[in-house]
Design an enzyme around this catalytic site. Structure first.
Site, PDB file in Angstrom:
ATOM      1  N   SER A 145       5.563  -1.437  -6.102  1.00 24.70           N
ATOM      2  CA  SER A 145       6.590  -0.405  -6.137  1.00 24.70           C
ATOM      3  C   SER A 145       6.146   0.711  -5.195  1.00 24.70           C
ATOM      4  O   SER A 145       5.131   1.360  -5.446  1.00 24.70           O
ATOM      5  CB  SER A 145       6.733   0.113  -7.570  1.00 24.70           C
ATOM      6  OG  SER A 145       7.680   1.157  -7.622  1.00 24.70           O
ATOM      7  N   LYS A 171       9.386  -3.406  -3.902  1.00 25.53           N
ATOM      8  CA  LYS A 171      10.407  -2.478  -4.410  1.00 25.53           C
ATOM      9  C   LYS A 171      10.217  -1.153  -3.706  1.00 25.53           C
ATOM     10  O   LYS A 171       9.088  -0.672  -3.568  1.00 25.53           O
ATOM     11  CB  LYS A 171      10.227  -2.331  -5.910  1.00 25.53           C
ATOM     12  CG  LYS A 171      10.876  -1.118  -6.542  1.00 25.53           C
ATOM     13  CD  LYS A 171      11.050  -1.378  -8.035  1.00 25.53           C
ATOM     14  CE  LYS A 171      10.369  -0.351  -8.889  1.00 25.53           C
ATOM     15  NZ  LYS A 171      10.503  -0.672 -10.322  1.00 25.53           N
ATOM     16  N   LYS A 173      11.536   2.892  -3.729  1.00 21.24           N
ATOM     17  CA  LYS A 173      12.311   3.902  -4.436  1.00 21.24           C
ATOM     18  C   LYS A 173      13.324   4.481  -3.457  1.00 21.24           C
ATOM     19  O   LYS A 173      13.023   4.646  -2.254  1.00 21.24           O
ATOM     20  CB  LYS A 173      11.394   5.012  -4.943  1.00 21.24           C
ATOM     21  CG  LYS A 173      10.382   4.542  -5.995  1.00 21.24           C
ATOM     22  CD  LYS A 173      11.027   4.317  -7.348  1.00 21.24           C
ATOM     23  CE  LYS A 173       9.969   4.030  -8.407  1.00 21.24           C
ATOM     24  NZ  LYS A 173      10.588   3.802  -9.733  1.00 21.24           N
ATOM     25  N   ASP A 198      15.007   0.935  -6.277  1.00 16.06           N
ATOM     26  CA  ASP A 198      15.071   1.576  -7.596  1.00 16.06           C
ATOM     27  C   ASP A 198      15.489   3.028  -7.392  1.00 16.06           C
ATOM     28  O   ASP A 198      14.816   3.781  -6.679  1.00 16.06           O
ATOM     29  CB  ASP A 198      13.688   1.516  -8.278  1.00 16.06           C
ATOM     30  CG  ASP A 198      13.709   2.067  -9.708  1.00 16.06           C
ATOM     31  OD1 ASP A 198      14.792   2.463 -10.189  1.00 16.06           O
ATOM     32  OD2 ASP A 198      12.628   2.095 -10.335  1.00 16.06           O
ATOM     33  N   GLU A 223      17.944  -1.291  -9.013  1.00 19.87           N
ATOM     34  CA  GLU A 223      17.497  -0.911 -10.348  1.00 19.87           C
ATOM     35  C   GLU A 223      18.010   0.484 -10.702  1.00 19.87           C
ATOM     36  O   GLU A 223      17.855   1.425  -9.927  1.00 19.87           O
ATOM     37  CB  GLU A 223      15.958  -0.944 -10.370  1.00 19.87           C
ATOM     38  CG  GLU A 223      15.352  -0.727 -11.733  1.00 19.87           C
ATOM     39  CD  GLU A 223      13.819  -0.823 -11.697  1.00 19.87           C
ATOM     40  OE1 GLU A 223      13.271  -1.310 -10.692  1.00 19.87           O
ATOM     41  OE2 GLU A 223      13.185  -0.386 -12.667  1.00 19.87           O
ATOM     42  N   ASP A 248      16.752  -0.309 -16.353  1.00 22.86           N
ATOM     43  CA  ASP A 248      15.401   0.070 -16.767  1.00 22.86           C
ATOM     44  C   ASP A 248      15.552   1.163 -17.838  1.00 22.86           C
ATOM     45  O   ASP A 248      15.572   0.886 -19.042  1.00 22.86           O
ATOM     46  CB  ASP A 248      14.625   0.552 -15.524  1.00 22.86           C
ATOM     47  CG  ASP A 248      13.257   1.150 -15.824  1.00 22.86           C
ATOM     48  OD1 ASP A 248      12.876   1.216 -16.999  1.00 22.86           O
ATOM     49  OD2 ASP A 248      12.567   1.586 -14.883  1.00 22.86           O
ATOM     50  N   LYS A 272       9.896  -2.961 -19.876  1.00 22.31           N
ATOM     51  CA  LYS A 272       8.609  -2.259 -19.952  1.00 22.31           C
ATOM     52  C   LYS A 272       8.221  -2.271 -21.419  1.00 22.31           C
ATOM     53  O   LYS A 272       8.934  -1.689 -22.250  1.00 22.31           O
ATOM     54  CB  LYS A 272       8.741  -0.821 -19.452  1.00 22.31           C
ATOM     55  CG  LYS A 272       8.980  -0.737 -17.950  1.00 22.31           C
ATOM     56  CD  LYS A 272       9.092   0.680 -17.463  1.00 22.31           C
ATOM     57  CE  LYS A 272       9.282   0.697 -15.940  1.00 22.31           C
ATOM     58  NZ  LYS A 272       9.769   1.991 -15.442  1.00 22.31           N
ATOM     59  N   GLY A 300       6.336  -1.555 -14.677  1.00 23.41           N
ATOM     60  CA  GLY A 300       5.060  -0.861 -14.833  1.00 23.41           C
ATOM     61  C   GLY A 300       5.263   0.629 -14.949  1.00 23.41           C
ATOM     62  O   GLY A 300       6.310   1.165 -14.578  1.00 23.41           O
TER      63      GLY A 300
HETATM   64 MG   LIG Z   1      12.564   1.712 -12.659  1.00 23.01          MG
END
Ligand SMILES: [Mg+2]
Length: 378
Positions: A145, A171, A173, A198, A223, A248, A272, A300
């Site tokens: 991530s 991934k 952000k 995400d 996400e 999420d 998660k 995570g």
């Molecule tokens: Mg997330």
């Protein structure tokens, strides 16, 4: 009534002593999301001693309420004043989980206690956690991530490093102003990488036309594009997008997951274990998703080696079919409190730590170095 996991009939181990230890580890890179940037990992650890065995639980809450409403302080309060008194009155793990339901929400606090007790049970049986959960060892897929970066070139460098390492998915952000064009730059240079984004809830339905531009980049998923508390509007958005949505923050319980699936709010779930209240609720949620044709992966929370190892063991469950947020320890920390560090093999896979329980040991010197508070509970 939810079906019982065989583990729920197990008697709880006797507890001699419990302590909170709070650690703060500096991150290698500040971790930026659409809601907050964190420069270190502060984690509340629960140390549980039983005879010669010591087991650890890691609370995934941050010290602030910017990812979730729980914080390290609320978790301490809930664990100490409401959850631990119940531990002493419960005979089996199943009794305990039923009693925990009396406390509404606070899944991160509940997971800390449940996970520590299950790890302790595994240690006392002399088996690895995944074995106690009922799953054979298998190598785990890796995923990285990448937090928000200052410039697209910095992002491209980070993606390049991840591709070199053979991560199974990348991934990135995103937030308003750092989204479509940044994704286009990454996709342009890395045509084949399994890529997802995400947004951590940074958009609203007013941004639908803008978000639809992301359909051009063959993303594995988007996400949590909309609010952390929404399910219905995600269903509206999913109907208009080709790219699968993944939830999420919106999913705190199995009931939330069922609602999201029934409404068509997502095609993928990020589980998660801390956010949903622990290992057994995660396993139930993954089973529900598998039944309904929804793929899941393990998210995570930038955990220390304790939570990182727990997430690895959880991913031996066969319903975790997509690469999760499990990356190398060195991606986050110059040094961690636990050994061995998580590393990728030459094909990007992660081996399950071997040995009873989590299969890790805590280094007492590093634990001491990064401890900022300790409290003897009972
Ligand atoms: Mg997330």
């Amino acid at each position: 009534m939810k079906p019982l996991h065989p583990l729920e009939q197990e008697p709880l181990p006797p507890i001699d002593r419990m302590d909170f230890i709070t650690v703060r580890l500096p991150f290698v890179h500040a971790f930026g999301t659409s809601v907050q940037t964190w420069t270190n990992k502060e984690a509340l650890l629960l140390r549980v001693a039983s005879g010669s065995e010591v087991a650890w639980g890691e609370c995934v809450a941050d010290p602030d309420p910017y990812y979730a409403y729980e914080t390290t302080q609320t978790a301490r309060h809930i664990i100490k004043d409401f959850l631990l008194p119940v531990v002493e009155q419960s005979r089996t793990l199943g009794d305990l989980l039923v009693a925990f339901r009396h406390v509404r929400g606070h899944g991160m606090a509940k997971a800390t206690v449940e996970n520590a007790l299950i790890v302790l049970m595994a240690q006392r049986h002399g088996v690895a956690l995944h074995t106690l959960l009922g799953y054979p060892a298998r190598k785990i897929m890796s995923g990285i991530s990448i937090g928000l970066r200052e410039t697209p070139d910095e992002l491209l460098d980070a993606v390049h490093a991840a591709v070199q390492k053979r991560y199974h998915r990348v991934k990135m952000k995103i937030k308003k102003g750092k989204d479509v064009e940044w994704v286009a730059r990454v996709r342009d240079r890395f045509a084949d990488v399994r890529l997802m984004v995400d947004a951590n809830g940074g958009y609203t339905l007013d941004d639908t036309d803008h978000l639809k531009k992301l359909d051009a980049f063959d993303l594995m998923m988007i996400e949590q594009p909309l609010s952390y508390s929404d399910i219905v509007q995600h269903a509206t958005l999913q109907k208009q997008m080709r790219t699968p949505l993944c939830l999420d923050e919106s999913i705190l319980t199995v009931d939330d997951a069922r609602a999201a699936i029934d409404l068509g709010a997502c095609r993928i779930l990020n589980i998660k274990q801390g956010r949903v209240g622990g290992l057994l609720e995660s396993i139930r949620m993954a089973a529900l998703a598998a039944e309904r044709g929804i793929e899941v992966w393990s998210g995570g929370m930038d955990e220390t080696g304790i939570g990182r190892a727990l997430n690895i063991h959880l991913q031996t469950a066969p319903s975790f079919t997509l690469p999760g947020d499990t990356s190398e320890t060195s991606n986050y920390f110059h040094e961690d409190i636990a050994d061995p560090p998580v590393v990728l093999d030459e094909n990007g896979f992660i081996a399950i730590p071997t040995g009873p329980g989590l299969g890790i040991t805590l280094d007492p010197h590093r634990l001491e170095r990064y401890t900022i508070a300790r409290e003897h509970i009972r």
